[in-house]
Write a protein that holds these residues in place. Structure first.
Motif, PDB file in Angstrom:
ATOM      1  N   HIS A 234      15.455  25.920  -3.640  1.00  9.99           N
ATOM      2  CA  HIS A 234      14.447  25.004  -3.106  1.00  9.99           C
ATOM      3  C   HIS A 234      13.715  25.588  -1.892  1.00  9.99           C
ATOM      4  CE1 HIS A 234      16.865  21.425  -4.966  1.00  9.99           C
ATOM      5  NE2 HIS A 234      16.060  22.006  -5.849  1.00  9.99           N
ATOM      6  N   TRP A 235      14.184  26.723  -1.398  1.00  4.28           N
ATOM      7  CA  TRP A 235      13.568  27.339  -0.225  1.00  4.28           C
ATOM      8  C   TRP A 235      12.625  28.488  -0.579  1.00  4.28           C
ATOM      9  CZ3 TRP A 235      14.241  25.885   4.947  1.00  4.28           C
ATOM     10  CH2 TRP A 235      15.129  24.833   5.146  1.00  4.28           C
ATOM     11  N   SER A 236      12.699  28.967  -1.780  1.00  5.83           N
ATOM     12  CA  SER A 236      11.901  30.127  -2.164  1.00  5.83           C
ATOM     13  C   SER A 236      10.870  29.756  -3.223  1.00  5.83           C
ATOM     14  CB  SER A 236      12.807  31.245  -2.693  1.00  5.83           C
ATOM     15  OG  SER A 236      13.550  30.784  -3.812  1.00  5.83           O
ATOM     16  N   GLY A 237       9.919  30.680  -3.448  1.00  5.71           N
ATOM     17  CA  GLY A 237       8.904  30.456  -4.467  1.00  5.71           C
ATOM     18  C   GLY A 237       7.696  29.711  -3.943  1.00  5.71           C
ATOM     19  N   PRO A 238       6.644  29.610  -4.758  1.00  2.00           N
ATOM     20  CA  PRO A 238       5.400  28.947  -4.333  1.00  2.00           C
ATOM     21  C   PRO A 238       5.593  27.495  -3.917  1.00  2.00           C
ATOM     22  CG  PRO A 238       5.075  30.186  -6.370  1.00  2.00           C
ATOM     23  CD  PRO A 238       6.550  30.167  -6.112  1.00  2.00           C
ATOM     24  N   GLY A 239       6.524  26.815  -4.556  1.00  2.00           N
ATOM     25  CA  GLY A 239       6.778  25.420  -4.211  1.00  2.00           C
ATOM     26  C   GLY A 239       7.968  25.230  -3.302  1.00  2.00           C
ATOM     27  N   GLY A 240       8.488  26.340  -2.753  1.00  2.00           N
ATOM     28  CA  GLY A 240       9.659  26.269  -1.905  1.00  2.00           C
ATOM     29  C   GLY A 240       9.350  25.773  -0.505  1.00  2.00           C
ATOM     30  N   ILE A 241      10.413  25.451   0.212  1.00  2.00           N
ATOM     31  CA  ILE A 241      10.260  24.862   1.542  1.00  2.00           C
ATOM     32  C   ILE A 241       9.544  25.803   2.498  1.00  2.00           C
ATOM     33  CG2 ILE A 241      11.523  24.041   3.575  1.00  2.00           C
ATOM     34  CD1 ILE A 241      13.676  22.974   1.647  1.00  2.00           C
ATOM     35  N   TRP A 242       9.924  27.108   2.483  1.00  2.00           N
ATOM     36  CA  TRP A 242       9.294  28.038   3.417  1.00  2.00           C
ATOM     37  C   TRP A 242       7.795  28.145   3.182  1.00  2.00           C
ATOM     38  CZ3 TRP A 242      11.611  28.684   7.613  1.00  2.00           C
ATOM     39  CH2 TRP A 242      12.983  28.894   7.706  1.00  2.00           C
ATOM     40  N   ASN A 243       7.393  28.212   1.926  1.00  2.00           N
ATOM     41  CA  ASN A 243       5.965  28.305   1.618  1.00  2.00           C
ATOM     42  C   ASN A 243       5.241  27.027   2.006  1.00  2.00           C
ATOM     43  OD1 ASN A 243       3.683  29.760   0.339  1.00  2.00           O
ATOM     44  ND2 ASN A 243       3.766  28.067  -1.121  1.00  2.00           N
TER      45      ASN A 243
ATOM     46  N   ALA B 127      -1.269  16.456   0.582  1.00  2.00           N
ATOM     47  CA  ALA B 127      -0.741  16.510  -0.781  1.00  2.00           C
ATOM     48  C   ALA B 127      -1.469  15.547  -1.706  1.00  2.00           C
ATOM     49  CB  ALA B 127       0.756  16.194  -0.766  1.00  2.00           C
ATOM     50  N   LEU B 128      -1.941  14.424  -1.170  1.00  2.00           N
ATOM     51  CA  LEU B 128      -2.650  13.438  -1.986  1.00  2.00           C
ATOM     52  C   LEU B 128      -3.996  13.953  -2.449  1.00  2.00           C
ATOM     53  CD1 LEU B 128      -1.868  10.230   0.110  1.00  2.00           C
ATOM     54  CD2 LEU B 128      -0.668  11.076  -1.919  1.00  2.00           C
ATOM     55  N   ALA B 129      -4.539  14.928  -1.709  1.00  2.00           N
ATOM     56  CA  ALA B 129      -5.827  15.506  -2.078  1.00  2.00           C
ATOM     57  C   ALA B 129      -5.664  16.837  -2.790  1.00  2.00           C
ATOM     58  CB  ALA B 129      -6.683  15.699  -0.820  1.00  2.00           C
ATOM     59  N   GLY B 130      -4.448  17.128  -3.221  1.00  2.00           N
ATOM     60  CA  GLY B 130      -4.199  18.370  -3.932  1.00  2.00           C
ATOM     61  C   GLY B 130      -3.947  19.551  -3.033  1.00  2.00           C
ATOM     62  N   GLY B 131      -3.793  19.311  -1.733  1.00  2.51           N
ATOM     63  CA  GLY B 131      -3.534  20.385  -0.794  1.00  2.51           C
ATOM     64  C   GLY B 131      -2.060  20.736  -0.733  1.00  2.51           C
ATOM     65  N   GLY B 132      -1.744  21.696   0.138  1.00  3.12           N
ATOM     66  CA  GLY B 132      -0.353  22.112   0.272  1.00  3.12           C
ATOM     67  C   GLY B 132       0.333  21.395   1.410  1.00  3.12           C
ATOM     68  N   GLY B 133       1.418  21.993   1.865  1.00  2.00           N
ATOM     69  CA  GLY B 133       2.155  21.405   2.976  1.00  2.00           C
ATOM     70  C   GLY B 133       3.424  20.722   2.518  1.00  2.00           C
ATOM     71  N   LEU B 134       4.185  20.243   3.473  1.00  3.49           N
ATOM     72  CA  LEU B 134       5.456  19.591   3.178  1.00  3.49           C
ATOM     73  C   LEU B 134       5.267  18.291   2.396  1.00  3.49           C
ATOM     74  CD1 LEU B 134       7.228  20.150   6.624  1.00  3.49           C
ATOM     75  CD2 LEU B 134       7.672  21.354   4.479  1.00  3.49           C
ATOM     76  N   GLY B 135       4.077  17.729   2.454  1.00  6.25           N
ATOM     77  CA  GLY B 135       3.813  16.515   1.691  1.00  6.25           C
ATOM     78  C   GLY B 135       3.965  16.720   0.192  1.00  6.25           C
ATOM     79  N   ARG B 136       3.770  17.973  -0.268  1.00 10.20           N
ATOM     80  CA  ARG B 136       3.923  18.257  -1.691  1.00 10.20           C
ATOM     81  C   ARG B 136       5.367  18.082  -2.145  1.00 10.20           C
ATOM     82  NH1 ARG B 136      -0.302  21.133  -4.179  1.00 10.20           N
ATOM     83  NH2 ARG B 136       1.025  21.078  -6.035  1.00 10.20           N
ATOM     84  N   ILE B 137       6.305  18.321  -1.233  1.00 11.98           N
ATOM     85  CA  ILE B 137       7.714  18.104  -1.572  1.00 11.98           C
ATOM     86  C   ILE B 137       7.966  16.618  -1.795  1.00 11.98           C
ATOM     87  CG2 ILE B 137      10.077  18.263  -0.687  1.00 11.98           C
ATOM     88  CD1 ILE B 137       9.247  20.785   0.803  1.00 11.98           C
ATOM     89  N   ILE B 138       7.348  15.789  -0.941  1.00 10.74           N
ATOM     90  CA  ILE B 138       7.528  14.345  -1.063  1.00 10.74           C
ATOM     91  C   ILE B 138       6.877  13.817  -2.339  1.00 10.74           C
ATOM     92  CG2 ILE B 138       7.023  12.118   0.019  1.00 10.74           C
ATOM     93  CD1 ILE B 138       7.141  13.539   2.724  1.00 10.74           C
TER      94      ILE B 138
END
Length: 223
Positions: A16-25, A167-178
């Motif tokens: 969950h910490w690695s990859g494009p959708g990981g926490i660090w990214n 995240a609601l607008a298709g952007g990145g950030g920690l909101g994408r995890i939620i």
């Protein structure tokens, strides 16, 4: 209790910490968005506040106008921007909404800080032959710095919390995890995302508080 244990399990899973959708990214995306919006907000609000605070004219009106933005939810602004042509240009709708949200505390604190500078000090500087610009940079700005930094700190922490809307607008950030947690009906992932945002906000708060403790000594040396 089970939810907390599952959340801890999700956070401690290496994948969950690695990859494009990981926490660090996602954390990097969140930090980038926060820094960009904070810089733009500072470039807009601080020059206006410093000049108006120095002149002592028009500041109250500017502060009142900027504070109107606080009454409008950032989410509502974001939705409206998404319905306009701006919404087709990447994350600009998110950036504009967040900048509008961050400007009021920056403008208010900087203006108040400038106006609360001891007028006796200002008069003494003027009596020493200092020009307006020199007095602004050498006397008023250093003395107003603690309140200016307070505004920057407030804006930064608010941006960290509110940038989850990207995240609601298709952007990145920690909101994408939620949002991904909601899509997967994974409560532990939703809670984990919220915890990450909260911890990030606390870290930002701590960094700015440490910097703010240094500001009074600079102001007192100049005074």
């Amino acid at each position: 209790m089970k939810t907390l244990l599952d959340t801890w399990s999700w956070l401690t899973t290496a994948t969950h910490w690695s990859g494009p959708g990981g926490i660090w990214n996602r954390l990097g995306e969140h930090l980038f968005l926060t820094v960009v919006c904070l810089l733009i907000s500072c470039l807009i609000a601080l020059p206006v506040a410093l000049v108006l605070g120095h002149l002592g004219k028009g500041g109250a009106l500017a502060v009142n106008i900027s504070n109107i933005g606080r009454a409008v939810p950032t989410f509502a602004v974001l939705v409206l921007l998404l319905l306009t042509p701006v919404g087709t240009y990447g994350q600009w709708s998110t950036i504009i909404a967040l900048v509008l949200f961050a400007v009021p505390p920056l403008l208010t604190n900087a203006y108040v800080g400038m106006r609360e500078v001891d007028r006796d000090v200002v008069r003494a500087a003027r009596g020493m032959g200092m020009a307006g610009r020199q007095m602004l940079w050498s006397v008023e700005l250093p003395l107003a710095l603690p309140l200016i930094l307070t505004g920057v700190r407030i804006a930064a922490v608010q941006l960290v919390a509110t940038a989850t809307l990207a995240a609601l607008a298709g952007g990145g950030g920690l909101g994408r995890i939620i949002t991904a947690g909601f899509n997967l009906a994974s409560t532990p992932q939703v809670v984990a995302g919220a915890i990450l945002v909260a911890v990030f906000a606390l870290l930002v708060e701590s960094v700015f508080e440490a910097g703010q403790r240094m500001a009074p000594s600079r102001g007192s040396e100049i005074a």
